[in-house]
Design a protein around this motif. Structure first.
Motif, PDB file in Angstrom:
ATOM      1  N   ILE A   1       0.850  -1.190   0.000  1.00 21.77           N
ATOM      2  CA  ILE A   1       0.000   0.000   0.000  1.00 21.77           C
ATOM      3  C   ILE A   1       0.883   1.237   0.000  1.00 21.77           C
ATOM      4  N   GLY A   2       0.807   2.013  -1.072  1.00 20.89           N
ATOM      5  CA  GLY A   2       1.579   3.243  -1.172  1.00 20.89           C
ATOM      6  C   GLY A   2       2.753   3.116  -2.116  1.00 20.89           C
ATOM      7  N   ALA A   3       2.808   4.019  -3.110  1.00 20.56           N
ATOM      8  CA  ALA A   3       3.858   3.959  -4.133  1.00 20.56           C
ATOM      9  C   ALA A   3       4.911   5.042  -3.930  1.00 20.56           C
ATOM     10  N   GLY A   4       5.204   5.355  -2.673  1.00 18.01           N
ATOM     11  CA  GLY A   4       6.316   6.250  -2.371  1.00 18.01           C
ATOM     12  C   GLY A   4       7.628   5.492  -2.409  1.00 18.01           C
ATOM     13  N   ARG A   5       8.695   6.117  -1.918  1.00 25.75           N
ATOM     14  CA  ARG A   5      10.014   5.479  -1.963  1.00 25.75           C
ATOM     15  C   ARG A   5      10.043   4.139  -1.247  1.00 25.75           C
ATOM     16  N   SER A   6       9.488   4.116  -0.037  1.00 34.97           N
ATOM     17  CA  SER A   6       9.514   2.885   0.743  1.00 34.97           C
ATOM     18  C   SER A   6       8.652   1.802   0.113  1.00 34.97           C
ATOM     19  N   GLY A   7       7.459   2.176  -0.352  1.00 37.66           N
ATOM     20  CA  GLY A   7       6.576   1.205  -0.972  1.00 37.66           C
ATOM     21  C   GLY A   7       7.175   0.592  -2.223  1.00 37.66           C
ATOM     22  N   LEU A   8       7.763   1.431  -3.064  1.00 39.14           N
ATOM     23  CA  LEU A   8       8.387   0.925  -4.286  1.00 39.14           C
ATOM     24  C   LEU A   8       9.564   0.005  -3.962  1.00 39.14           C
TER      25      LEU A   8
ATOM     26  N   ASP B   1      -2.161   2.280  -4.832  1.00 41.85           N
ATOM     27  CA  ASP B   1      -2.053   3.648  -4.323  1.00 41.85           C
ATOM     28  C   ASP B   1      -3.358   4.396  -4.597  1.00 41.85           C
ATOM     29  N   SER B   2      -3.762   5.244  -3.657  1.00 41.08           N
ATOM     30  CA  SER B   2      -5.002   5.993  -3.826  1.00 41.08           C
ATOM     31  C   SER B   2      -4.860   7.179  -4.777  1.00 41.08           C
ATOM     32  N   ALA B   3      -3.617   7.590  -5.050  1.00 40.17           N
ATOM     33  CA  ALA B   3      -3.382   8.733  -5.933  1.00 40.17           C
ATOM     34  C   ALA B   3      -3.568   8.326  -7.394  1.00 40.17           C
ATOM     35  N   PRO B   4      -3.867   9.284  -8.271  1.00 40.73           N
ATOM     36  CA  PRO B   4      -3.966   8.960  -9.704  1.00 40.73           C
ATOM     37  C   PRO B   4      -2.605   8.566 -10.270  1.00 40.73           C
ATOM     38  N   MET B   5      -2.622   7.765 -11.297  1.00 41.32           N
ATOM     39  CA  MET B   5      -1.386   7.226 -11.870  1.00 41.32           C
ATOM     40  C   MET B   5      -0.413   8.330 -12.278  1.00 41.32           C
ATOM     41  N   LYS B   6      -0.916   9.455 -12.754  1.00 41.69           N
ATOM     42  CA  LYS B   6      -0.024  10.519 -13.225  1.00 41.69           C
ATOM     43  C   LYS B   6       0.857  11.059 -12.110  1.00 41.69           C
ATOM     44  N   ASP B   7       0.416  10.903 -10.852  1.00 45.70           N
ATOM     45  CA  ASP B   7       1.179  11.448  -9.728  1.00 45.70           C
ATOM     46  C   ASP B   7       2.444  10.651  -9.435  1.00 45.70           C
ATOM     47  N   PHE B   8       2.472   9.378  -9.807  1.00 50.46           N
ATOM     48  CA  PHE B   8       3.653   8.575  -9.460  1.00 50.46           C
ATOM     49  C   PHE B   8       4.183   7.701 -10.603  1.00 50.46           C
TER      50      PHE B   8
ATOM     51  N   LEU C   1       7.769   4.597 -11.473  1.00 53.22           N
ATOM     52  CA  LEU C   1       7.582   3.173 -11.719  1.00 53.22           C
ATOM     53  C   LEU C   1       8.584   2.600 -12.711  1.00 53.22           C
ATOM     54  N   LYS C   2       9.435   3.443 -13.259  1.00 50.63           N
ATOM     55  CA  LYS C   2      10.407   2.991 -14.259  1.00 50.63           C
ATOM     56  C   LYS C   2      11.278   1.868 -13.687  1.00 50.63           C
ATOM     57  N   GLY C   3      11.392   0.783 -14.427  1.00 48.33           N
ATOM     58  CA  GLY C   3      12.230  -0.333 -14.003  1.00 48.33           C
ATOM     59  C   GLY C   3      11.568  -1.273 -13.023  1.00 48.33           C
ATOM     60  N   LEU C   4      10.283  -1.094 -12.762  1.00 47.97           N
ATOM     61  CA  LEU C   4       9.579  -1.966 -11.832  1.00 47.97           C
ATOM     62  C   LEU C   4       9.481  -3.372 -12.434  1.00 47.97           C
ATOM     63  N   PRO C   5       9.757  -4.420 -11.679  1.00 53.96           N
ATOM     64  CA  PRO C   5       9.702  -5.792 -12.221  1.00 53.96           C
ATOM     65  C   PRO C   5       8.313  -6.156 -12.748  1.00 53.96           C
ATOM     66  N   ARG C   6       8.271  -7.069 -13.706  1.00 54.85           N
ATOM     67  CA  ARG C   6       6.998  -7.470 -14.305  1.00 54.85           C
ATOM     68  C   ARG C   6       6.091  -8.156 -13.297  1.00 54.85           C
ATOM     69  N   ALA C   7       6.665  -8.708 -12.257  1.00 54.34           N
ATOM     70  CA  ALA C   7       5.868  -9.402 -11.240  1.00 54.34           C
ATOM     71  C   ALA C   7       5.047  -8.442 -10.398  1.00 54.34           C
ATOM     72  N   VAL C   8       5.265  -7.124 -10.605  1.00 54.14           N
ATOM     73  CA  VAL C   8       4.529  -6.122  -9.826  1.00 54.14           C
ATOM     74  C   VAL C   8       3.391  -5.558 -10.667  1.00 54.14           C
ATOM     75  N   GLU C   9       2.180  -5.781 -10.200  1.00 52.83           N
ATOM     76  CA  GLU C   9       0.980  -5.210 -10.812  1.00 52.83           C
ATOM     77  C   GLU C   9       0.663  -3.904 -10.087  1.00 52.83           C
ATOM     78  N   VAL C  10       0.262  -2.875 -10.823  1.00 53.51           N
ATOM     79  CA  VAL C  10       0.026  -1.562 -10.225  1.00 53.51           C
ATOM     80  C   VAL C  10      -1.419  -1.146 -10.429  1.00 53.51           C
ATOM     81  N   GLU C  11      -2.044  -0.659  -9.338  1.00 57.23           N
ATOM     82  CA  GLU C  11      -3.357  -0.036  -9.462  1.00 57.23           C
ATOM     83  C   GLU C  11      -3.310   1.340  -8.809  1.00 57.23           C
TER      84      GLU C  11
END
Length: 457
Positions: free
Chosen positions: A16-23, A40-47, A51-61
Motif C-alpha cells: 500500500i503506497g507507491a512512495g520510496r519505501s513502498g516501491l 495507491d489511492s493517488a492517480p497514476m499521473k502522480d507517481f 515506476l520505471k524499471g519496476l519488475p513485471r511481477a509487480v501489478e500496479v493499481e
C-alpha cells in the motif's frame, strides 16, 4: 507478529503506497519470488515516473484500492499512512496481516549488527555520524556498514545487501516504528521525546508508544542509549530490557556514560574514560547527537580513534541549520528539516546574535502548540514571515511576540526579508511545520529555499 517469508510462500503480496519505501518493498518482494500488487489511492499521473524499471511481477493499481487487495496473503504498509484509513480496516476485517517496510527489509537481511536511531529531533545527524563511525570501524576489519531508513534511503533497498559480518545503521521514525513488531537492534537510542506528529498518532501517548518500539524487542545483551536531560527518555529507560547508557550535555559523571567538559566530549566505557573534540557544528543539540552516536558505535566495535577522526571531519547534514549564502551582510540559513516546534526552538537558540532574525514559519500544522516559541521569538526575531496552511494559527498563537507578515509562499517570504534585512541580519527558514501543503517533502522545501536565495541579487 514479525514477517517470516517462508510462511507466505506462494501468496501474493500487497504493498500500500507507491512512495520510496513502498516501491522499494515491491521491488524486494518481486526479487524474492512474490507476485506483488502495488496499490495507491493517488492517480497514476502522480507517481508513474517513479515506476520505471519496476519488475513485471509487480501489478500496479492507482486511484483507489480495489477488491483485488483482498486476494493477497499479506500486506506491506508504507510509513506515514494512517492506520485508521479505511483500506487497513478492510484488510483487518479480512484477516490479512499487515507488516511494515522495515520488517520486510529485515526479514531478508543477514546483517551481523543492527543499530537503530530514533527520537523527535536529531535523528538524521546522529544516523549520519553513526554510519560514518561504523564505516570507519568496518574498514579496519575488512567488512562493511550500510545506512538506511528515514533519511531517504529505503531499508528495503539496502538492508538485504548486508551480510553476517556487516553493520546496518537505520534511522527509524515513529511512522516506521508504529507498524513494526519484529525490530531487535543490537544498539538503539532514543535521542529525545517532545510533541510531534500528534495529528497522525492521535496524541502524545501513542507517539511515545511508537518510539518505545525501538527497544521493546531488544535482548538483554543489547544496548540502548538515552538522553538523561529529557524526562520522557528517563521514563522510557526504566522500561528498556537492554543495557541502558545515558548521555548528558548539562551534568557530569555519576550514572552517565558520556558528558561534556570544557568544550570536549567525555566517554566512559567500563573503567576507561577518554575525551574527544566534538564535531565543528553549532549548538548543544549537536553535542548530544555526537555523544549518542559515539556511545552506540563504541558498543559495536568502534574505537576512540574512529570517533576522533570522524568527528573532526563531519560537516553536518543538508537542510539542518545549513548556511546557504551571505549577501550584502545578510546570512541565509536553510533549516527546512525543522518540521516541529521543538526543532525550531533549537534553531533559535543556536545563533546567539541578538534580535536579528527574519524567521520564516509555516506549512502544514502537526497539532503541537507554537507558544513555546514566544520567549525566543521576543529575544531574537525581528519579523516573522508566515507561509502555508498553518499561517493563521501561527499568527494567532505568536501575536505580540514580534511583528508578523503573512507571505503565503516561500518565494514571497524571501523577497520580503531580502528587501528589509540589514547587514548582520539572518534570514532563517525554520518552519516548525510539515511541508506537504506546498512541497513534496522537507528536502524539496529546503532545495527551493536554496534555489530562491541563490537567485537574490
Amino acid at each position: 507478529m514479525s514477517f517470516e517469508p517462508a510462511k507466505f510462500k506462494g501468496e501474493k503480496a500487497l504493498v500500500i503506497g507507491a512512495g520510496r519505501s513502498g516501491l522499494a518493498a515491491a521491488r524486494l518482494l518481486a526479487k524474492k519470488g512474490f507476485r506483488v500488487l502495488l496499490s495507491d489511492s493517488a492517480p497514476m499521473k502522480d507517481f508513474k515516473p517513479r515506476l520505471k524499471g519496476l519488475p513485471r511481477a509487480v501489478e500496479v493499481e492507482a486511484g483507489g484500492h480495489s477488491g483485488a487487495i483482498l486476494s493477497c496473503g499479506f500486506a506491506v504498509k508504507s510509513p506515514g499512512l494512517p492506520a485508521r484509513a479505511p483500506v487497513f480496516k478492510r484488510l483487518k476485517a479480512a484477516g490479512i496481516p499487515v507488516f511494515s517496510e522495515i520488517e520486510i527489509a529485515l526479514a531478508f537481511s543477514k546483517a551481523g549488527r543492527i543499530l537503530a536511531v530514533t527520537g523527535t529531533n536529531g535523528k538524521t545527524t546522529t544516523t549520519e555520524l553513526l554510519g560514518l563511525l561504523m564505516k570507519a570501524a568496518a574498514r579496519r576489519r575488512g567488512t562493511r556498514a550500510f545506512v538506511c531508513g528515514n533519511l531517504g534511503v529505503p531499508a528495503a533497498a539496502t538492508a538485504p545487501k548486508a551480510g553476517p559480518k556487516d553493520a546496518l545503521v537505520m534511522e527509524l521514525s515513529s511512522y516506521q516504528l508504529e507498524d513494526s513488531s519484529g525490530v531487535s537492534p543490537d544498539a538503539a537510542c532514543v535521542l529525545n521525546i517532545t510533541p510531534d506528529h500528534l495529528d497522525h498518532h492521535g496524541g502524545l501517548a501513542a507517539y511515545v508508544a511508537a518510539k518505545a518500539k525501538i527497544f521493546a524487542g531488544q535482548r538483554p545483551g543489547a544496548v540502548c542509549v538515552f538522553n538523561y536531560e529529557n524526562a520522557a527518555c528517563r521514563r522510557l529507560a526504566r522500561r528498556c530490557p537492554a543495557r541502558v547508557l545515558f548521555f548528558s550535555s548539562r551534568r557530569r559523571g555519576g550514572k552517565l556514560s558520556a558528558w561534556t567538559e570544557k568544550g570536549r566530549l567525555v566517554f566512559r566505557t567500563g573503567a576507561v574514560s577518554f575525551t574527544v573534540e566534538p564535531p565543528p557544528l553549532p549548538g548543544r543539540h549537536n553535542l548530544e547527537n555526537a555523544m549518542c552516536a559515539g556511545l552506540m558505535a563504541l558498543s559495536c566495535g568502534a574505537r576512540p580513534a574512529d570517533l576522533r577522526a570522524v568527528f573532526a571531519s563531519f560537516k553536518g547534514v543538508e537542510h539542518r541549520l545549513e548556511t546557504v549564502r551571505t549577501l550584502r551582510g545578510v546570512t541565509y540559513i536553510n533549516d527546512s528539516k525543522a518540521t516541529n516546534v521543538d526543532s525550531t526552538v533549537t534553531a533559535l537558540r543556536t545563533p546567539g546574535g541578538g534580535k536579528n532574525i527574519w524567521l520564516i514559519l509555516g506549512g502544514l500544522d502537526k497539532g503541537a502548540p507554537y507558544a513555546p516559541l514566544r520567549p525566543l521569538v521576543k529575544a531574537s526575531v525581528k519579523t516573522i514571515l508566515t507561509i502555508g496552511k498553518a499561517a493563521p494559527l501561527i499568527e494567532k498563537e505568536l501575536r505580540g511576540s514580534a511583528p508578523i507578515e503573512r507571505a503565503l509562499t516561500l518565494e514571497r517570504a524571501l523577497k520580503k526579508a531580502a528587501a528589509a534585512a540589514r547587514p548582520g541580519d539572518m534570514v532563517l527558514l525554520s518552519p516548525a511545520c510539515a511541508s506537504f501543503d506546498q512541497f513534496r517533502d522537507f528536502e524539496h522545501r529546503g532545495a527551493e529555499f536554496k534555489r530562491l536565495a541563490g537567485r537574490l541579487k
